[in-house]
Design an enzyme around this catalytic site. Structure first.
Site, short mmCIF file in Angstrom:
data_model
loop_
_atom_site.label_atom_id
_atom_site.label_comp_id
_atom_site.label_asym_id
_atom_site.label_seq_id
_atom_site.Cartn_x
_atom_site.Cartn_y
_atom_site.Cartn_z
N TRP A 134 0.79 -1.22 0.00
CA TRP A 134 0.00 0.00 0.00
C TRP A 134 0.83 1.28 0.00
O TRP A 134 0.29 2.36 -0.15
CB TRP A 134 -0.87 0.01 1.27
CG TRP A 134 -0.06 -0.41 2.46
CD1 TRP A 134 0.03 -1.67 2.98
CD2 TRP A 134 0.86 0.38 3.23
NE1 TRP A 134 0.94 -1.71 4.01
CE2 TRP A 134 1.47 -0.46 4.19
CE3 TRP A 134 1.24 1.73 3.20
CZ2 TRP A 134 2.42 0.00 5.10
CZ3 TRP A 134 2.19 2.19 4.10
CH2 TRP A 134 2.76 1.33 5.04
N LYS A 158 -3.03 -8.43 -7.16
CA LYS A 158 -3.66 -8.44 -5.84
C LYS A 158 -3.00 -7.30 -5.06
O LYS A 158 -1.82 -7.37 -4.70
CB LYS A 158 -3.45 -9.79 -5.13
CG LYS A 158 -4.06 -9.83 -3.73
CD LYS A 158 -3.06 -9.39 -2.72
CE LYS A 158 -3.54 -9.33 -1.30
NZ LYS A 158 -4.48 -8.26 -0.97
N HIS A 159 -3.75 -6.23 -4.87
CA HIS A 159 -3.19 -5.08 -4.17
C HIS A 159 -3.42 -5.24 -2.66
O HIS A 159 -4.20 -6.09 -2.23
CB HIS A 159 -3.86 -3.79 -4.67
CG HIS A 159 -2.93 -2.61 -4.69
ND1 HIS A 159 -1.88 -2.49 -3.80
CD2 HIS A 159 -2.89 -1.48 -5.45
CE1 HIS A 159 -1.23 -1.35 -4.04
NE2 HIS A 159 -1.82 -0.72 -5.03
N GLY A 210 6.63 -6.63 -0.73
CA GLY A 210 6.03 -6.58 0.60
C GLY A 210 7.02 -7.07 1.64
O GLY A 210 8.24 -6.91 1.48
N GLU A 232 10.49 -8.20 -4.00
CA GLU A 232 11.01 -6.89 -3.57
C GLU A 232 10.55 -6.74 -2.13
O GLU A 232 9.38 -6.43 -1.88
CB GLU A 232 10.40 -5.76 -4.43
CG GLU A 232 10.66 -5.87 -5.90
CD GLU A 232 11.99 -5.25 -6.31
OE1 GLU A 232 12.75 -4.80 -5.44
OE2 GLU A 232 12.25 -5.23 -7.52
N LEU A 233 11.45 -6.96 -1.19
CA LEU A 233 11.02 -7.01 0.21
C LEU A 233 11.52 -5.81 1.02
O LEU A 233 11.85 -4.78 0.45
CB LEU A 233 11.46 -8.35 0.81
CG LEU A 233 11.00 -9.58 -0.01
CD1 LEU A 233 11.50 -10.87 0.62
CD2 LEU A 233 9.49 -9.61 -0.19
N CYS A 266 10.39 1.43 1.50
CA CYS A 266 11.34 0.31 1.63
C CYS A 266 12.77 0.84 1.63
O CYS A 266 13.63 0.30 2.32
CB CYS A 266 11.10 -0.71 0.53
SG CYS A 266 11.03 0.03 -1.10
N GLU A 363 13.22 -3.75 10.70
CA GLU A 363 12.89 -2.60 9.86
C GLU A 363 11.85 -1.77 10.63
O GLU A 363 10.84 -2.31 11.07
CB GLU A 363 12.28 -3.10 8.54
CG GLU A 363 11.84 -2.00 7.61
CD GLU A 363 11.15 -2.55 6.35
OE1 GLU A 363 10.48 -3.59 6.43
OE2 GLU A 363 11.28 -1.89 5.31
P1 NAP Z 1 2.82 -7.23 3.64
O1 NAP Z 1 2.03 -7.44 4.85
O2 NAP Z 1 3.77 -8.28 3.21
O3 NAP Z 1 1.78 -6.89 2.47
C1 NAP Z 1 2.20 -6.70 1.15
C2 NAP Z 1 1.23 -7.40 0.21
O4 NAP Z 1 1.32 -8.81 0.44
C3 NAP Z 1 -0.22 -7.03 0.46
O5 NAP Z 1 -0.91 -7.02 -0.75
C4 NAP Z 1 -0.71 -8.16 1.37
O6 NAP Z 1 -2.10 -8.35 1.32
C5 NAP Z 1 0.03 -9.34 0.78
N1 NAP Z 1 0.22 -10.46 1.70
C6 NAP Z 1 0.15 -10.46 3.04
N2 NAP Z 1 0.40 -11.71 3.51
C7 NAP Z 1 0.63 -12.49 2.43
C8 NAP Z 1 0.95 -13.87 2.27
N3 NAP Z 1 1.07 -14.68 3.30
N4 NAP Z 1 1.13 -14.34 1.02
C9 NAP Z 1 1.03 -13.51 -0.05
N5 NAP Z 1 0.71 -12.21 0.05
C10 NAP Z 1 0.52 -11.69 1.28
O7 NAP Z 1 3.69 -5.93 3.71
P2 NAP Z 1 3.38 -4.57 4.45
O8 NAP Z 1 3.95 -4.71 5.79
O9 NAP Z 1 2.00 -4.12 4.30
O10 NAP Z 1 4.26 -3.63 3.51
C11 NAP Z 1 5.41 -3.08 3.88
C12 NAP Z 1 6.60 -3.97 3.53
O11 NAP Z 1 6.82 -3.95 2.13
C13 NAP Z 1 7.87 -3.41 4.15
O12 NAP Z 1 8.70 -4.44 4.61
C14 NAP Z 1 8.52 -2.69 2.99
O13 NAP Z 1 9.89 -2.49 3.14
C15 NAP Z 1 8.17 -3.60 1.86
N6 NAP Z 1 8.27 -2.90 0.57
C16 NAP Z 1 9.27 -3.26 -0.28
C17 NAP Z 1 9.42 -2.59 -1.49
C18 NAP Z 1 10.52 -2.96 -2.45
O14 NAP Z 1 10.46 -2.54 -3.60
N7 NAP Z 1 11.52 -3.70 -2.04
C19 NAP Z 1 8.54 -1.56 -1.82
C20 NAP Z 1 7.53 -1.23 -0.92
C21 NAP Z 1 7.41 -1.91 0.28
P3 NAP Z 1 -3.08 -7.75 2.47
O15 NAP Z 1 -2.99 -6.27 2.38
O16 NAP Z 1 -4.40 -8.28 2.09
O17 NAP Z 1 -2.54 -8.29 3.78
#
Ligand code: NAP
Length: 464
Positions: A134, A158-159, A210, A232-233, A266, A363
């Site tokens: 997001w 899937k956003h 994510g 991309e984590l 990130c 993080e």
């Molecule tokens: P997240 O919980 O992993 O969510 C990211 C996406 O993954 C969402 O669409 C989420 O859906 C989905 N998701 C959640 N659990 C999942 C699973 N078990 N299997 C597959 N998909 C799943 O991440 P967040 O905490 O919201 O986002 C922040 C993270 O993203 C941070 O660690 C940040 O550094 C990283 N990030 C990395 C980059 C990059 O380019 N390296 C860019 C931006 C952000 P739901 O919303 O429905 O839970």
């Protein structure tokens, strides 16, 4: 419409629910996959110029509607309106970049051989399932969508559940731009259920941006059926300040960079590493800068720090700060919620974080400037690499040669000199170690989900 649905807009400025979407059933998703697969059969046969027309048009729509799209972004996840406008403009640039450069990037590549001829040709592969977070509701979608639509793949997105309106509107924009039904499809489904979709035989590639746990689950599912994935984590980017750096400029770049998108980036400078000789000055300057930061309504142009993306996000970051302090870190400034509705917290400065604290390894996804003090550059490099993450990083200093020398020793996917880790359509973006694998944007991004097929013209009696 079920109140229980996780797919909803909750405005973080007020914490009020604005819109709820029903989660899709597996039967509905099956129909959408069938459409994406069938759209692929004809989309792969279109010319680069036909695809480019769609992408250029999408870019034009984004530019024309940037104010309303930006406002939607601000309402869904709270970022400053000005930042949201910049995000929409960047998306338009990415669409234009792949529209203009895609044919060149994917042109056949000749290989020099002793006789006959050999070349690589880049075939599209089919439906790409992509999962996005997001924090940049439009940009995150765009970087995979633009490259893959141009390559001839179809994209199912899937956003994140908290930005459904941004997800929905991007599908509408691409349809309006001329993408046939099924070329780009939005799914409303919660994260916990998405990994099982990767094994669907119509899905040919899988890309997730994510957190590490989501990435691990998604990539395991892809590996279980031998499908390529990119991840991309998270990141814990170091920002090393060299001895010859202009201190005021370094403080401003690091401290304001950390507040960008309320610290939810990130590649935010998450660990500022300064030499002992300038540490006190650096901390004092950062403190006086943060003391004057205007926190508030992200739609107000005077605001400098927006709310976090949700109540849960604000609570998580505040707890991380509290834990660090309870373990012995020094809270120089902030660390508390704002006394008002919404997911607001104060700009925060922590120092004295050591390896026996959780904050050293985690993080922190919020406006928390963590300043580390070292004795020399070797120690700075060692500290920069003392993390499981390896996404971006910065080196700040006047001597370019010395800065590049330090950059070479940092184990990340990207290092910027005299700037926080940045983003541009023509520059590859991605990490190493637990920050994932694969690249987005640029030449590398469009080559992730194509089959680089060798065509060799030779003679039956040749050695090879
Ligand atoms: P997240 O919980 O992993 O969510 C990211 C996406 O993954 C969402 O669409 C989420 O859906 C989905 N998701 C959640 N659990 C999942 C699973 N078990 N299997 C597959 N998909 C799943 O991440 P967040 O905490 O919201 O986002 C922040 C993270 O993203 C941070 O660690 C940040 O550094 C990283 N990030 C990395 C980059 C990059 O380019 N390296 C860019 C931006 C952000 P739901 O919303 O429905 O839970």
């Amino acid at each position: 419409m079920s109140n229980e649905s996780p797919i909803k807009t909750v405005n973080p400025t007020t914490n009020k629910v604005e819109k709820i979407y029903d989660e899709m059933t597996m039967a509905q998703i099956d129909v959408l996959f069938a459409k994406a697969d069938s759209a692929y059969q004809s989309w792969k046969k279109t010319s680069f110029s036909q695809r480019a027309q769609v992408l250029h048009k999408a870019a034009a729509i984004l530019r024309e509607r940037k104010q309303s799209l930006a406002k939607l972004c601000t309402i869904e996840m709270g970022k400053l309106l000005g930042e949201a406008v910049g995000e929409v403009e960047l998306c338009a640039d990415i669409f234009d970049y792949y529209a203009s450069e895609g044919a060149k990037l994917l042109a056949d590549k000749e290989i020099s051989v002793k006789h006959g001829k050999a070349f690589l040709t880049y075939d599209s592969i089919g439906v790409l399932l992509t999962v996005q977070p997001w924090n940049f509701p439009f940009y995150q979608i765009t970087r995979t969508a633009a490259a893959n639509i141009m390559a001839g793949n179809t994209v199912v997105l899937k956003h994140a559940s908290n930005v459904p309106q941004c997800a929905e509107i991007m599908e509408k924009i691409l349809r309006e731009a001329g993408a046939p039904e099924g070329v780009y499809t939005n799914l409303f489904i919660s994260g916990s259920k998405v990994s099982e979709l990767v094994t669907d035989p119509r899905v040919k590639g899988a890309s997730l941006t994510g957190s590490k746990p989501a990435g691990a689950s998604f990539a395991s599912a892809a590996a279980s059926c031998v499908k390529k994935s990119t991840l991309e984590l998270g990141g814990s980017d170091p920002f090393i300040v060299l001895a010859d750096a202009d201190l005021d400029l370094a403080v401003k770049t690091a401290a304001l960079g950390r507040l960008y998108n309320a610290g939810q980036v990130c590649v935010s400078p998450k660990r500022i590493i300064v030499l002992q000789s300038v540490a006190d000055q650096f901390i004092e300057k950062a403190k006086s800068l943060y003391q004057n930061i205007v926190v508030g309504d992200p739609l107000d142009p005077k605001t400098q720090l927006a709310p976090l993306s949700s109540e849960k996000a604000a609570q998580t970051v505040i707890k991380q700060v509290e834990l660090a302090v309870s373990e012995g870190a020094k809270l120089v400034l902030g660390g508390k919620r704002l006394d008002r509705e919404g997911a607001f917290m104060q700009p925060t400065i922590l120092t004295g974080i050591t390896p026996n604290m959780k904050a050293y390894f985690e993080e922190i996804f919020g406006p928390v400037l963590c300043i580390y003090v070292v004795q020399n550059i070797d120690e700075a490099i060692k500290l920069a690499n003392a993390t499981e993450f390896g996404l971006g990083g910065s080196v700040f200093g006047k001597d370019e040669k010395e800065a590049i020398n330090v950059a070479r020793q940092i184990v990340t996917g990207m290092v910027y000199i005299n700037h926080t880790t940045g983003i541009a359509p023509e520059l590859p973006f991605g990490g190493t170690k637990a920050s994932g694998y694969g690249r987005e944007q640029a030449d590398a991004g469009i080559h992730e989900f194509v089959n680089a097929k060798l065509i060799r013209v030779t003679k039956p009696d040749a050695a090879y």
